[in-house]
Design a protein around this motif. Structure first.
Motif, mmCIF file in Angstrom:
data_model
loop_
_atom_site.group_PDB
_atom_site.id
_atom_site.type_symbol
_atom_site.label_atom_id
_atom_site.label_comp_id
_atom_site.label_asym_id
_atom_site.label_seq_id
_atom_site.Cartn_x
_atom_site.Cartn_y
_atom_site.Cartn_z
ATOM 1 N N HIS A 224 0.836 -1.194 0.000
ATOM 2 C CA HIS A 224 0.000 0.000 0.000
ATOM 3 C C HIS A 224 0.879 1.256 0.000
ATOM 4 N N PRO A 225 0.332 2.397 -0.468
ATOM 5 C CA PRO A 225 1.099 3.648 -0.471
ATOM 6 C C PRO A 225 1.472 4.070 0.948
ATOM 7 N N ILE A 226 2.677 4.593 1.111
ATOM 8 C CA ILE A 226 3.123 5.039 2.436
ATOM 9 C C ILE A 226 3.727 6.428 2.378
ATOM 10 N N ALA A 227 3.470 7.153 1.272
ATOM 11 C CA ALA A 227 4.094 8.457 1.065
ATOM 12 C C ALA A 227 3.906 9.424 2.231
ATOM 13 N N PRO A 228 2.736 9.506 2.875
ATOM 14 C CA PRO A 228 2.598 10.495 3.949
ATOM 15 C C PRO A 228 3.424 10.170 5.187
ATOM 16 N N LEU A 229 3.816 8.909 5.344
ATOM 17 C CA LEU A 229 4.466 8.476 6.579
ATOM 18 C C LEU A 229 5.987 8.531 6.516
ATOM 19 N N VAL A 230 6.574 8.280 5.363
ATOM 20 C CA VAL A 230 8.027 8.313 5.221
ATOM 21 C C VAL A 230 8.383 9.091 3.959
ATOM 22 N N SER A 231 9.605 9.553 3.890
ATOM 23 C CA SER A 231 10.062 10.311 2.735
ATOM 24 C C SER A 231 10.410 9.379 1.577
ATOM 25 N N GLY A 232 10.539 9.963 0.398
ATOM 26 C CA GLY A 232 10.912 9.181 -0.764
ATOM 27 C C GLY A 232 12.283 8.553 -0.619
ATOM 28 N N SER A 233 13.205 9.252 0.038
ATOM 29 C CA SER A 233 14.555 8.705 0.207
ATOM 30 C C SER A 233 14.536 7.481 1.125
ATOM 31 N N VAL A 234 13.699 7.500 2.161
ATOM 32 C CA VAL A 234 13.585 6.337 3.052
ATOM 33 C C VAL A 234 13.038 5.147 2.280
ATOM 34 N N LEU A 235 12.019 5.395 1.475
ATOM 35 C CA LEU A 235 11.424 4.311 0.697
ATOM 36 C C LEU A 235 12.422 3.741 -0.300
ATOM 37 N N SER A 236 13.199 4.618 -0.925
ATOM 38 C CA SER A 236 14.211 4.159 -1.873
ATOM 39 C C SER A 236 15.254 3.281 -1.177
ATOM 40 N N LEU A 237 15.682 3.680 0.015
ATOM 41 C CA LEU A 237 16.647 2.887 0.770
ATOM 42 C C LEU A 237 16.060 1.531 1.146
ATOM 43 N N ALA A 238 14.785 1.536 1.542
ATOM 44 C CA ALA A 238 14.147 0.288 1.943
ATOM 45 C C ALA A 238 14.034 -0.678 0.780
ATOM 46 N N ARG A 239 13.654 -0.167 -0.377
ATOM 47 C CA ARG A 239 13.526 -1.039 -1.542
ATOM 48 C C ARG A 239 14.891 -1.565 -1.961
ATOM 49 N N GLY A 240 15.896 -0.718 -1.852
ATOM 50 C CA GLY A 240 17.236 -1.180 -2.179
ATOM 51 C C GLY A 240 17.705 -2.282 -1.255
ATOM 52 N N ALA A 241 17.233 -2.255 0.014
ATOM 53 C CA ALA A 241 17.636 -3.273 0.978
ATOM 54 C C ALA A 241 16.867 -4.573 0.810
ATOM 55 N N THR A 242 15.712 -4.533 0.125
ATOM 56 C CA THR A 242 14.888 -5.739 -0.015
ATOM 57 C C THR A 242 15.036 -6.400 -1.354
ATOM 58 N N GLN A 243 15.754 -5.776 -2.291
ATOM 59 C CA GLN A 243 15.936 -6.359 -3.609
ATOM 60 C C GLN A 243 17.386 -6.746 -3.808
ATOM 61 N N PRO A 244 17.633 -7.740 -4.671
ATOM 62 C CA PRO A 244 19.019 -8.097 -4.965
ATOM 63 C C PRO A 244 19.767 -6.880 -5.476
ATOM 64 N N MET A 245 20.910 -6.634 -4.897
ATOM 65 C CA MET A 245 21.672 -5.470 -5.307
ATOM 66 C C MET A 245 22.131 -5.589 -6.740
ATOM 67 N N ILE A 246 22.021 -4.480 -7.468
ATOM 68 C CA ILE A 246 22.523 -4.473 -8.829
ATOM 69 C C ILE A 246 24.037 -4.517 -8.770
ATOM 70 N N SER A 247 24.634 -5.425 -9.468
ATOM 71 C CA SER A 247 26.081 -5.575 -9.437
ATOM 72 C C SER A 247 26.736 -4.305 -9.949
ATOM 73 N N SER A 248 27.925 -4.049 -9.443
ATOM 74 C CA SER A 248 28.663 -2.917 -9.970
ATOM 75 C C SER A 248 28.963 -3.156 -11.431
ATOM 76 N N PHE A 249 29.210 -2.056 -12.154
ATOM 77 C CA PHE A 249 29.439 -2.216 -13.595
ATOM 78 C C PHE A 249 30.617 -3.122 -13.875
#
Length: 597
Positions: A224-249
């Motif tokens: 569900h949307p959570i925009a009012p509760l956390v900032s976009g940067s927090v959400l971006s960090l969270a998604r980055g922590a829950t998905q396989p990291m993109i390998s370095s180039f």
């Protein structure tokens, strides 16, 4: 009063803070099974002080530490259903918090705070500030998990051995023994760095922070949307922590080249805030009666002849394109998590497009300050917004584009029936053909100003749009699930339409749609040569170090009372065995690839 001090006070007045509470694992299981927000709130109460202190040791900024802590708990909420292990919740939170804070620190280093944000940045640590726990956290990182958990619970959070045992489900003696051993190791290692093992003061976390974090976690876990509760940067960090990291180039390119040479094939199939835009948003892929459009209509326009200046995309270039597409798609998913729908062009109150969806996702690609500079109620070419064209993020730039380029090849198909449709609130649930079968972002031209709205116009009643360059041997596309497909540039237009349509029910064959990209470019050969040289050097160095280590162990074992940390060497041998297994698997994969060729 610190978090540890609060626990001590509660015990002094006869209240045991952990006497009857469930274990961390039980709370995670309860949240996973029934989305029990109260259970998750208790987890936040327990561990937020620890995580904030750990994150602050990296970021040296309390506001940023709170953001990293929130992102860590969001990641736990999303992963709760797959979480296994006994008594390791706090260890998992610690590891993720360290990774998230390091990632955020790198972002902040690349994009220093704007003048409008300086009032949020605290002054340098003074005499009254918490002691620097950076070296301590670095040494805790080196501890095995069985030692790290008692340190976090007892030394940081101030629990007694009995409380920590109840929290983790381990025997009291086990907790006491491991904690004692861990403190000896930490004291010894810190002394080598000129430091000492001292008590850690934890911050007091507000009820507002706990409540908003738990509520956001419950929403995040269910999509569900959570925009009012956390900032976009927090959400971006969270998604980055829950998905396989993109390998370095460097790593991705190396693997790409090796696989290309070995197997003779190349396929980008992935396993946590563009375009001729002179035409209006496009229409759908299905005919008005709901049937598939006539083949003649689908193939009315042949694919354009490759431009003379278009070049071959080798394995290295395709790896670069794949990384870019994945990052854009992760941002699209982050946006959808925050606002409940995939991003669309920004429109005015009458529905007239003003700015591209690429502007809308800026907070989710580490460009929140640039996003704030846009006048969202003005068109892309207004006096204010036009000045921002030159600040196009590198993410929207193909490798060979000049530094000052303002046009991008990263576009989406837009129109009824496609995954993007200006003015519509589209969700991933509406992509019934499957996210892996539907094109999200495509690397295609002609390029257009990156802030200009309107993408690849799509209409089932009209010929399929031209996809020109930038490469003549492949059209790189990111599917809505984040996987990457190198499409044939001359793929039959009827087949291409099936991948654009989000809900037409047509069967697709991705393998048949992929381009034959076995040829190696000069760039690929140079990269391969470098990879092979580095691999040989690393192998030789590793063999020498391992032989020297074995020799030293043999010499030390001959002493009357050798000072050997047998548990540590046992852990290292386990890691070596795991590495050997991975190497054996890679060797088998390469052998099979050679047999296929």
């Amino acid at each position: 009063m610190s978090g540890t001090g609060i626990n001590n006070y509660l015990r002094a007045v006869g209240i045991d803070p952990a006497a009857t509470g469930p274990s961390d694992a039980e709370l995670v299981a309860r949240f996973s099974a029934a989305q029990d927000e109260a259970a998750f709130e208790l987890l936040v109460w327990r561990h937020a002080p620890l995580l904030q202190r750990v994150c602050r040791s990296v970021l040296r900024d309390q506001h940023a530490a709170e953001d990293a802590t929130q992102a860590t708990f969001l990641a736990l909420a999303r992963k709760a259903g797959t979480f296994t292990g006994r008594g390791t919740v706090v260890g998992w939170l610690y590891r993720v918090a360290r990774r998230v804070s390091v990632r955020l620190a790198k972002q902040r280093a690349r994009y220093p705070a704007a003048s409008a944000e300086l009032d949020r940045v605290p002054a340098p640590d003074g005499p009254g500030a918490p002691a620097d726990t950076g070296p301590l956290c670095e040494e805790i990182d080196r501890l095995p998990e069985r030692y790290r958990v008692p340190v976090l619970l007892c030394f940081f959070e101030g629990l007694t051995h009995t409380e920590a045992a109840r929290r983790t489900g381990l025997p009291v003696g086990t907790i006491a023994g491991r904690l004692s051993r861990a403190k000896v190791l930490l004291a010894r290692r810190l002394s080598r760095r000129g430091g000492a093992l001292v008590a850690v003061a934890l911050p007091v976390v507000s009820g507002t922070f706990v409540g908003s974090t738990a509520r956001a976690a419950a929403l995040f876990a269910t999509g569900h949307p959570i925009a009012p509760l956390v900032s976009g940067s927090v959400l971006s960090l969270a998604r980055g922590a829950t998905q396989p990291m993109i390998s370095s180039f460097k790593l991705t390119a190396a693997v790409a080249v090796v696989c290309t040479v070995s197997a003779g094939v190349w396929a980008f199939n992935a396993p946590a805030p563009v375009p001729n835009e002179d035409t209006p948003p496009a229409a759908a892929l299905t005919a008005p009666n709901g049937d598939a459009p006539p083949v003649a209509a689908l193939t009315a326009v042949d694919p354009p002849a490759p431009k003379s200046d278009a070049r071959i995309a080798g394995a290295v270039q395709r790896a670069k394109s794949a990384n870019t597409l994945k990052q854009i798609l992760i941002a699209i998913h982050n946006y959808a998590d925050a606002y409940g729908a995939v991003p669309q062009d920004i429109v005015d109150k009458n529905g007239k497009p003003l700015l591209s969806w690429r502007v809308a996702i800026l907070p989710f690609v580490e460009h929140e300050r640039l996003y704030k500079e846009f006048k969202l109620d003005e068109p892309w070419d207004s006096a204010t917004n036009k000045k921002l064209l030159a600040q196009m993020p590198n993410l929207f730039r193909v490798t060979d584009q000049a530094k000052g380029e303002t046009k991008t090849y990263y576009r989406v198909f837009s129109g009824p029936g496609a995954a993007f449709e200006t003015g519509q609130k589209l969700t991933f649930a509406g992509i019934t053909d499957g996210l892996s079968n539907t094109i999200g972002v495509v690397e295609a031209g002609p390029p257009s100003e990156w802030t200009k709205p309107g993408d690849i116009a799509y209409d089932p009643k009209k010929p399929f749009p031209k996809l020109e360059g930038p490469f003549k041997n492949v059209v790189m596309a990111g599917m809505m699930d984040g996987s990457i497909v190198p499409f044939k540039p001359d793929l039959d237009r009827a087949e291409f339409r099936k991948f654009v349509e989000r809900a037409d029910g047509q069967v697709v064959n991705i393998d048949d749609a992929k381009a034959d990209v076995t040829a190696l470019t000069k760039e690929d050969l140079n990269a391969l040569d470098k990879v092979l040289k580095e691999d040989a050097e690393l192998s030789t160095r590793f063999a020498k170090l391992l032989a020297e280590r074995t020799k030293l162990l043999e010499q030390l074992a001959k002493k009357p009372a050798p000072e050997l940390d047998l548990e540590k060497f046992s852990d290292e041998q386990t890691a070596l065995r795991a590495h050997i297994v991975r190497l054996e698997e890679q060797i088998e994969m390469l052998k099979k690839a050679l047999e296929k060729k």
